[in-house]
Enzyme design. Sequence first.
Site, PDB file in Angstrom:
ATOM      1  CG  ASP A 102      29.864 -41.541 -68.529  1.00 31.97           C
ATOM      2  OD1 ASP A 102      28.683 -41.159 -68.570  1.00 31.97           O
ATOM      3  OD2 ASP A 102      30.270 -42.546 -69.146  1.00 31.97           O
ATOM      4  CD  GLU A 146      29.398 -45.286 -73.569  1.00 35.33           C
ATOM      5  OE1 GLU A 146      28.156 -45.246 -73.741  1.00 35.33           O
ATOM      6  OE2 GLU A 146      29.930 -45.396 -72.434  1.00 35.33           O
ATOM      7  CG  HIS A 175      25.005 -40.649 -66.570  1.00 33.52           C
ATOM      8  ND1 HIS A 175      23.919 -40.831 -67.401  1.00 33.52           N
ATOM      9  CD2 HIS A 175      26.100 -40.647 -67.379  1.00 33.52           C
ATOM     10  CE1 HIS A 175      24.337 -40.959 -68.649  1.00 33.52           C
ATOM     11  NE2 HIS A 175      25.661 -40.838 -68.671  1.00 33.52           N
TER      12      HIS A 175
HETATM   13  N1  ADE Z   1      24.345 -44.456 -68.226  1.00 29.59           N
HETATM   14  C1  ADE Z   1      25.246 -44.052 -67.324  1.00 29.59           C
HETATM   15  N2  ADE Z   1      26.459 -44.001 -67.882  1.00 29.59           N
HETATM   16  C2  ADE Z   1      26.316 -44.371 -69.174  1.00 29.59           C
HETATM   17  C3  ADE Z   1      27.207 -44.510 -70.267  1.00 29.59           C
HETATM   18  N3  ADE Z   1      28.514 -44.269 -70.162  1.00 29.59           N
HETATM   19  N4  ADE Z   1      26.703 -44.925 -71.442  1.00 29.59           N
HETATM   20  C4  ADE Z   1      25.413 -45.197 -71.567  1.00 29.59           C
HETATM   21  N5  ADE Z   1      24.543 -45.080 -70.569  1.00 29.59           N
HETATM   22  C5  ADE Z   1      24.985 -44.670 -69.383  1.00 29.59           C
HETATM   23 ZN    ZN Z   2      27.074 -41.180 -70.080  1.00 32.64          ZN
END
Ligand code: ADE
Ligand code: ZN
Length: 336
Positions: free
Chosen positions: A277, A199, A18
Amino acid sequence: MELHEFIRALPKAELHLHIEGSLEPELMFEMAQRNGVKLPYANVEETRAAYAFTDLQSFLDIYYAGAAALIHERDFHDLAMAYFYRAKVDGVVHTEIFFDPQTHTARGLAFETVLDGLERACQEAQSQLGISSRLILCFLRHLPEEDAFRTLEQAVPHLSRIHGVGLDSSEKGHPPAKFQRVFAKCRELGLHLVAHAGEEGPADYIRDAVDLLHVERIDHGVRVTDDPALVERLAKEKIPFTVCPLSNLKLRVFPDLSTHSLKRMLGAGLRVTINSDDPAYFGGYIGQNYLETAKALKLSKNELVTIARNSLLGSFVTDAERAPWLAKLEAVAKSA
Ligand code: ADE
Ligand code: ZN
């Protein structure tokens, strides 16, 4: 060759990054100062000290607050360039970058301000660093599907610059089914499709992301091991999983890296990749994720080659673009 050198030498694609999560506190403060934005912390040290998360939501609250420093096209450009320099050091040859337009348009920024800045950095990364990249627009799943549709409308004039869409933010209580219509529309438009699933949420969300949203990759997906039949199926279907071990550690998905499901996923034949991430928040870029995971799970060099190969195979590039990276990967593997 030492392990960190071997990891760096492997040509790899980063498929779960991200861009807002690569905003280091130093750059955040620099931007906030030049933009006249007040941040919730007094300085860089206080900011870093606040990065003690207990779960996904506790992270997201801080992550969205930090994004307030980004105002101008230049900010998005500088943010992405800072990431590309880090990626270069780690041997990243290609990256598919997530961005969250709703975080910015909700603050009054134009969609184009975000996209133009990121796109300019992507071009510079190619010409100056030899890193290729694509942009993936993520819908925020805590917002209603109508908001996602409005964001898609803003994106439609720019689809030559947007390669795919994803789904991120608070997972629990926001299942893939909530976004079935907007993903169907994105599919019609010829966009690539990915989604965060499994997740914090259950393995069922992974199955629904594949069956209802028709995603081509699963972001995280570490809870897939709760469902052995699903593991077997997704291994057969060669669905890539963009796993982010240091993120999972910091957000307490696993109590320590030695209990992470990555090795079991790999052993079951799933197409596992390693990614960072939100590296500015989770204490490490992609190289650090490879290294710490390799040590904790005692991954062999062969397994690390497989993971890097999976990242190249799982990327949305053409076979012609992929071929030289794969050839280099096999050469590095042989020299080990
Ligand atoms: N936005 C940024 N990182 C994230 C993550 N690990 N899970 C969900 N949304 C996110
Ligand atoms: Zn993510």
